[in-house]
Design an enzyme around this catalytic site. Structure first.
Site, PDB file in Angstrom:
ATOM      1  N   ASP A 189      -1.025   3.008   2.019  1.00 29.79           N
ATOM      2  CA  ASP A 189      -0.395   4.060   1.219  1.00 29.79           C
ATOM      3  C   ASP A 189      -1.376   4.521   0.148  1.00 29.79           C
ATOM      4  O   ASP A 189      -1.813   3.726  -0.683  1.00 29.79           O
ATOM      5  CB  ASP A 189       0.879   3.497   0.583  1.00 29.79           C
ATOM      6  N   GLU A 222       8.156  10.537   0.239  1.00 29.37           N
ATOM      7  CA  GLU A 222       8.546   9.987  -1.065  1.00 29.37           C
ATOM      8  C   GLU A 222       8.596  11.072  -2.141  1.00 29.37           C
ATOM      9  O   GLU A 222       9.451  11.047  -3.021  1.00 29.37           O
ATOM     10  CB  GLU A 222       7.561   8.887  -1.451  1.00 29.37           C
ATOM     11  N   ASP A 250      13.583   9.870   0.251  1.00 34.51           N
ATOM     12  CA  ASP A 250      13.773   9.184  -1.025  1.00 34.51           C
ATOM     13  C   ASP A 250      15.177   9.512  -1.517  1.00 34.51           C
ATOM     14  O   ASP A 250      15.595  10.675  -1.496  1.00 34.51           O
ATOM     15  CB  ASP A 250      12.736   9.630  -2.043  1.00 34.51           C
ATOM     16  N   GLU A 282       0.261   6.488   4.505  1.00 32.35           N
ATOM     17  CA  GLU A 282       1.350   7.142   3.777  1.00 32.35           C
ATOM     18  C   GLU A 282       0.796   8.016   2.657  1.00 32.35           C
ATOM     19  O   GLU A 282      -0.152   7.627   1.971  1.00 32.35           O
ATOM     20  CB  GLU A 282       2.290   6.085   3.200  1.00 32.35           C
ATOM     21  N   HIS A 331      11.600   5.503   1.638  1.00 38.19           N
ATOM     22  CA  HIS A 331      10.907   4.969   0.474  1.00 38.19           C
ATOM     23  C   HIS A 331      11.910   4.222  -0.392  1.00 38.19           C
ATOM     24  O   HIS A 331      13.040   4.661  -0.579  1.00 38.19           O
ATOM     25  CB  HIS A 331      10.294   6.116  -0.342  1.00 38.19           C
ATOM     26  N   LYS A 363      -1.477  -0.784  -0.944  1.00 36.18           N
ATOM     27  CA  LYS A 363      -1.944   0.440  -1.578  1.00 36.18           C
ATOM     28  C   LYS A 363      -3.454   0.573  -1.387  1.00 36.18           C
ATOM     29  O   LYS A 363      -4.190  -0.427  -1.443  1.00 36.18           O
ATOM     30  CB  LYS A 363      -1.609   0.430  -3.064  1.00 36.18           C
TER      31      LYS A 363
END
Length: 466
Positions: free
Chosen positions: A273, A328, A351, A299, A378, A219
C-alpha cells in the site's frame, strides 16, 4: 404518537496514535486517529450514533459540517425517514448551499457519512437488529429504495440492481448461516506500518500468523531498499510452515480462494500500500522493483481521483501478476463507477465514511457485483473495523453472494473505546456482530469521549500541562 428527531450533539475525539507510529505510511507520517462523532436524539428513547474518521487536525471542521447537516433532520418523523433511506440520503445531500462546497466530495461529504450512518444506526436499533441483519432482511425492493442511484444509472439501473438482488434472495439464509459459522475473512495491516522497527515488524507478523491470518499488508513508498527488506522479513515468516499455529496445515496456493494472489507455499498472501505517494510512471517503476516479494496488489499507487492513471498502472503491472486496488479515498460512487467502467482496478476498497454512509456504499457494492470486481473494504483507523464488518456481510449475504476471495482489513487499534467492539476468531476471521442492541456498532464509551475530546478532554489537558 410519532417519534421525531429533536436534536444532535457532536464530539471532536482524537487519540494520540502519532506517539507510537500507528498508522504511519509514506504519505501520512504523524497520524492522530480521530473521530468526528455525532449522536442524534429523538422525542423517545431512540438514539443514533455515527462518526467519520480523520487523522487529527481538521476534525473540528468536519464536526462543524456535521452540525449543518444534522440540523436538517430536526423535526423529521423517524419512521418516514426509515421508509425510504435512499430518498432520505438524497434529501441530505441536496441542500444547494451546502452542496456548493462539495459537491459530493470533501469535508461536506464525509460529514454526510457520519450523519447517514447515525440514521442507519438508529434504524437498526429501532428494529432491535445489528445493522447488517437489518439490511439483509430487507426485500430486494426495500434494499433498492435504500440505495443512492443518482449519477450511476449509466453503469447500473435500479431495474438491474433489483434483478441482481432477487437472484440472490432465495439463498440468503444459507449464506447468513455460513457467515455465522465461520466468520468473515480478514487481513492484517498492524505489522506493516512504516514507523515500526524491523524487530517489531517481525514480532507482529509472527503474532498475526499465530492468530490465524493468511493475508498481510505492508506500507511502501518511502524508501525502496527499506520496503524490499521489510517485505522479505514478512515473507520469510508467512511462507515458513514452522510459524503456522499448531495443527494448522498450509493452505493450497492454487485453491480458488488464492489463485492469482501470488500466495506463497503456506498459502499466505502479501499486499502492499503506497497511500497515493507516486506519480503514474514512478508507481509502475517502483512496484516492478518489488516483484521479488510477490505482492497480490498495490493499493493506492497514485492520486485517488486519477481513474486513467490507475488504469495505466494496472495495464503495466498485469504481466507481473500484480493487481491494483483503490477506494479508501475515492470520494463518491461516481469515482467507483468510472474505475469499474475503465477496468482500472482488480480490487474495490470501499470506505464506510469516506463514502457518505450506508446508502452510498450500497450503490458501490451493487456496481462492483455487476462488474465482477472483488470488494475488500478499507478499515483500521478508529471505528472503521466496527463499521465495515457490517458492510462486508451485506455484500456477501445479499449482494455478491461470495466471500471466497474477499478479505476485510483488520487493524488492532482502539477497539476498547466502543461498546460493541469487533472481534476476530482463531482462524483470522471477523466474528459476526450479533447483539440486538448494537445497531451499527459505533457507539463510543462516554469515558473515552471525556478523556480524548479535543481540546478539553482529560488526556489533552494533561498533555498540555507536561
Amino acid at each position: 404518537m410519532s417519534v421525531k428527531i429533536t436534536g444532535y450533539e457532536t464530539h471532536d475525539v482524537r487519540f494520540p496514535t502519532s506517539l507510537t507510529g500507528d498508522g504511519t505510511d509514506a504519505m501520512n507520517t504523524d497520524c492522530d486517529y480521530s473521530s468526528a462523532y455525532v449522536t442524534l436524539f429523538t422525542s423517545g428513547n431512540l438514539v443514533g450514533h455515527g462518526m467519520t474518521f480523520t487523522i487529527g487536525r481538521g476534525n473540528d471542521i468536519v464536526c462543524a459540517a456535521i452540525k449543518e447537516l444534522a440540523i436538517r433532520l430536526v423535526g423529521k418523523d423517524v419512521e418516514e425517514i426509515f421508509a425510504n433511506m435512499g430518498k432520505t440520503w438524497d434529501y441530505l445531500s441536496a441542500d444547494s448551499q451546502l452542496r456548493w462546497i462539495g459537491p459530493e466530495k470533501g469535508v461536506i461529504h464525509i460529514a454526510l457519512g457520519a450523519v447517514d450512518n447515525a440514521l442507519w444506526d438508529m434504524f437498526a436499533r429501532s428494529r432491535k437488529k445489528p445493522l447488517w441483519k437489518l439490511v439483509v432482511d430487507m426485500t430486494p425492493e426495500e434494499l433498492v429504495n435504500a440505495t443512492a442511484f443518482r449519477y450511476i444509472t449509466d453503469a447500473l439501473t435500479r431495474e438491474e440492481a433489483l434483478a441482481m438482488l432477487k437472484a440472490k434472495a432465495a439463498t440468503k439464509a444459507e449464506r447468513e448461516a455460513k457467515a455465522r459459522e465461520v466468520g468473515y475473512p480478514a487481513y492484517v495491516t498492524s505489522a506493516g506500518w512504516l514507523g515500526y522497527s524491523d524487530e517489531k515488524v517481525s514480532r507482529l507478523t509472527r503474532e498475526a500468523v499465530e492468530a490465524g491470518f493468511n493475508h498481510f499488508k505492508m506500507k511502501v513508498g518511502a524508501d525502496r531498499d527499506s520496503d524490499l527488506r521489510r517485505g522479505k522479513i514478512i515473507r520469510s515468516i508467512i511462507d515458513d510452515p514452522q510459524y503456522l499455529p499448531a495443527n494448522r496445515k498450509p493452505r493450497d496456493p492454487n485453491s480458488p480462494a488464492l489463485l492469482g494472489k501470488n500466495a506463497g507455499p503456506t498459502g499466505s498472501v502479501l499486499m502492499i500500500d503506497a497511500n497515493q505517494v507516486w506519480d503514474v510512471p514512478e508507481a509502475i517503476k517502483y512496484v516492478e522493483s518489488l516483484q521479488e516479494i510477490k505482492p497480490w496488489f498495490i493499493e493506492e499507487p497514485t492520486a485517488p481521483d486519477d481513474i486513467l492513471g490507475h488504469g495505466a498502472i494496472r495495464k503495466a503491472l498485469k504481466p507481473y501478476g500484480i493487481g491494483v486496488a483503490t477506494g479508501e479515498h475515492a470520494h463518491n460512487r461516481m469515482v467507483f463507477k468510472q474505475l469499474l467502467q475503465a477496468e482500472a482496478i482488480d480490487v474495490c476498497q470501499i470506505d464506510s465514511c469516506r463514502l457518505a454512509g450506508v446508502s452510498e456504499v450500497l450503490s458501490v457494492l451493487l456496481m462492483a457485483a455487476k462488474f465482477g470486481v472483488t470488494v475488500c473494504p478499507h478499515a483500521g483507523g478508529v471505528g472503521l473495523c466496527e463499521y465495515v464488518i457490517h458492510l462486508s456481510l451485506i455484500d456477501y449475504i445479499a449482494i455478491s453472494g461470495s466471500m471466497e476471495r474477499n478479505v476485510l482489513e483488520f487493524v488492532d487499534h482502539l477497539h476498547e473505546h466502543f461498546l460493541y467492539p469487533c472481534s476476530i476468531n482463531n482462524n483470522g476471521r471477523y466474528n459476526v456482530p450479533s447483539n440486538d442492541a448494537e445497531g451499527y456498532s459505533i457507539e463510543m464509551h462516554k469515558s473515552s469521549i471525556e478523556e480524548f475530546e479535543w481540546p478539553h478532554g482529560s488526556y489533552w489537558v494533561g498533555a498540555k500541562a507536561k
